[in-house]
Design a protein around this motif. Structure first.
Motif, PDB file in Angstrom:
ATOM      1  N   PRO A  46      93.116 -22.039  60.409  1.00 19.87           N
ATOM      2  CA  PRO A  46      94.266 -22.243  59.881  1.00 19.87           C
ATOM      3  C   PRO A  46      94.565 -23.835  60.325  1.00 19.87           C
ATOM      4  CG  PRO A  46      94.118 -20.426  61.429  1.00 19.87           C
ATOM      5  CD  PRO A  46      92.570 -21.065  61.137  1.00 19.87           C
ATOM      6  N   ASN A  56      98.008 -24.914  59.992  1.00 19.62           N
ATOM      7  CA  ASN A  56      99.635 -25.053  59.798  1.00 19.62           C
ATOM      8  C   ASN A  56     100.106 -26.547  60.754  1.00 19.62           C
ATOM      9  OD1 ASN A  56      98.462 -22.220  59.787  1.00 19.62           O
ATOM     10  ND2 ASN A  56     100.750 -22.007  59.619  1.00 19.62           N
ATOM     11  N   GLY A  86      98.120 -20.408  51.536  1.00 22.13           N
ATOM     12  CA  GLY A  86      97.493 -19.704  52.523  1.00 22.13           C
ATOM     13  C   GLY A  86      98.061 -17.962  52.272  1.00 22.13           C
ATOM     14  N   ASP A 141     101.716 -16.122  57.213  1.00 22.88           N
ATOM     15  CA  ASP A 141     102.228 -17.193  57.951  1.00 22.88           C
ATOM     16  C   ASP A 141     100.978 -18.363  57.988  1.00 22.88           C
ATOM     17  OD1 ASP A 141     104.723 -16.455  58.120  1.00 22.88           O
ATOM     18  OD2 ASP A 141     104.198 -15.551  60.155  1.00 22.88           O
ATOM     19  N   ASP A 142      99.799 -18.148  57.879  1.00 17.71           N
ATOM     20  CA  ASP A 142      98.746 -19.081  57.847  1.00 17.71           C
ATOM     21  C   ASP A 142      98.292 -19.755  56.668  1.00 17.71           C
ATOM     22  OD1 ASP A 142      98.066 -18.028  60.624  1.00 17.71           O
ATOM     23  OD2 ASP A 142      97.029 -16.429  59.777  1.00 17.71           O
ATOM     24  N   TYR A 197      95.730 -22.296  54.838  1.00 19.38           N
ATOM     25  CA  TYR A 197      94.511 -22.305  54.701  1.00 19.38           C
ATOM     26  C   TYR A 197      93.733 -23.666  54.019  1.00 19.38           C
ATOM     27  CZ  TYR A 197      93.901 -17.846  57.322  1.00 19.38           C
ATOM     28  OH  TYR A 197      94.024 -16.804  58.200  1.00 19.38           O
ATOM     29  N   LYS A 244      85.799 -21.898  59.378  1.00 17.88           N
ATOM     30  CA  LYS A 244      85.978 -21.869  61.011  1.00 17.88           C
ATOM     31  C   LYS A 244      84.898 -22.232  61.852  1.00 17.88           C
ATOM     32  CE  LYS A 244      84.590 -16.985  61.677  1.00 17.88           C
ATOM     33  NZ  LYS A 244      83.640 -17.230  62.722  1.00 17.88           N
TER      34      LYS A 244
END
Length: 415
Positions: free
Chosen positions: A103, A105, A122, A125-126, A128, A311
């Motif tokens: 993420p 954000n 994304g 709410d994320d 990317y 990630k």
């Protein structure tokens, strides 16, 4: 003694260079742009980046987008992904949905993005990825053929288009080519432009309401009107359904327009550069789509690719610097100019020439819908172009049955 000092100095310099080299961070960037036919000013931007961050060396890993579909997930699963990877909406849906992307954000670039584009960065709410560009679809116009037919202004509505088609036909000029071979892409895009524009300033997320089941295709008047718009165009001989159905949009349609055999061609903004380079047609412009639900024509955004961080990236801080560097107007405009596309930054500089001013003016005024790549179920996405092309070939069929079938596909996906 002098020889010993010289040798010692040489050894010290070698060691320092070696340590400096070892200390440099190698940032592996995987991208389907930056080489081949899509250099897109990458060498210049990478040079600028490495000048600003001399401790970071960029390793560009160029590959075709289709190759990334298999190679990147394999590396993600092995825990050894690239440090930065180019993504689009489809990759965000799969890799972001599987928790394989970091993420972003809290990154500064997010506040630079145009507000209406942030929802596309994304899932939920994320955030990317950093969307680099907006391309889009509109209608290419042969300005010389418009003058020959006495059509003084571009049609804003289907009613105006029908009138223009008569003028073209009276002069023996083919008005429009709705190239539908190889997937039915052009009729699909044209239909969606009409159907998703339910007002002069349409809601760019309208398609989401149908996919979520909140709205029904079969109950939506704007959808029905889009089919009626196709009927009106066919009845006015705006295009020949049989010829269009047999024409490939990516090859024959382009050469047909360039050779001056058709006045209008629905196609993507990415063709501006090759048309301009060939100087064929000699005088052309890019316009929005005429509408059936309102009075102002609409453009169709195609949200472009951008950068994401896996990630398990081994160089997260360097990767964040890479993304932030690209998402400044000074650097991004170099890419946009080379790729002939629209900026995603507030107050940013687009790379679109003045011949596309009618397109950009409509977009700036909010007359825009979004092509639903990656946001509709696969079965529905395959069925819609087929059904629209089928209707184009047989406009007497009941489009209510088509709309009801689309609703059933949505229900199947939701259940």
């Amino acid at each position: 003694m002098e020889l010993k000092n010289a040798v010692a100095g040489s050894l010290l310099a070698t060691c320092m260079f070696s340590l400096s080299t070892q200390a440099a961070t190698e940032l592996e960037v995987s991208s389907w742009k930056g080489a081949g036919a899509e250099v897109a000013n990458f060498p210049l931007i990478i040079e600028r980046f490495e000048e600003k961050y001399p401790d970071i060396k960029v390793k560009l890993n160029y590959m075709a987008r289709n190759d990334m579909v298999t190679s990147i997930p394999a590396r993600m699963q092995a825990g050894n992904p690239p440090d930065v990877v180019m993504v689009d909406a489809e990759f965000i849906l799969h890799w972001g949905g599987n928790g394989q992307l970091m993420p972003l954000n809290d990154q500064a670039y997010v506040e630079r993005v145009q507000p209406h584009l942030k929802r596309f960065l994304g899932l939920g709410d994320d955030i990317y990825y950093s969307m680099l560009q907006v391309s889009g679809m509109g209608v290419y116009v042969n300005d010389d053929l418009f003058r020959q037919a006495g059509v003084e202004s571009y049609p804003n509505t289907i009613d105006e288009l029908v009138g223009a088609c008569k003028a073209f036909n009276d002069k023996g000029i083919q008005p429009l080519l709705m190239a539908a071979n190889n997937g039915g892409w052009t009729p699909y895009v044209y239909f969606l432009a009409m159907a998703l524009a339910d007002s002069d300033t349409p809601n760019p997320t309208r398609i989401d309401d149908f996919v979520s089941g909140e709205k029904k295709f079969a109950d939506d008047q704007a959808m029905k009107n889009a089919f009626e718009g196709f009927r009106a165009m066919i009845n006015a001989d705006c295009f020949d359904p049989m010829v269009s159905a047999g024409t490939d949009p990516w090859s024959v349609a382009l050469t047909t327009f360039q050779s001056g055999r058709v006045a209008m061609l629905p196609q993507g903004m990415w063709n501006i550069t090759p048309f301009s380079n060939d100087q064929l047609p000699e005088n052309f412009s890019l316009h929005p789509f005429p509408v059936i639900n309102g009075s102002k024509p609409v453009v169709m955004d195609y949200n472009g690719p951008g950068w994401a961080i896996p990630k398990d990236s081994g160089q997260v801080e360097a990767a964040k610097k890479w993304i932030d560097f690209w998402m400044t107007d000074e650097n991004l405009k170099e890419y946009l100019t080379a790729d002939t596309s629209i900026t995603t930054l507030q107050g940013g500089t687009s790379g679109v020439p003045s011949l596309a001013a009618p397109y950009e003016d409509a977009r700036t005024a909010g007359q825009v819908v979004t092509f639903p790549v990656g946001s509709i179920p696969a079965d529905l996405g395959a069925e819609m172009p087929h059904d629209i092309t089928s209707f184009m070939l047989d406009p007497d069929q009941d489009y209510n049955a088509i709309l009801a079938r689309w609703d059933k596909l949505v229900e199947k996906e939701l259940n």
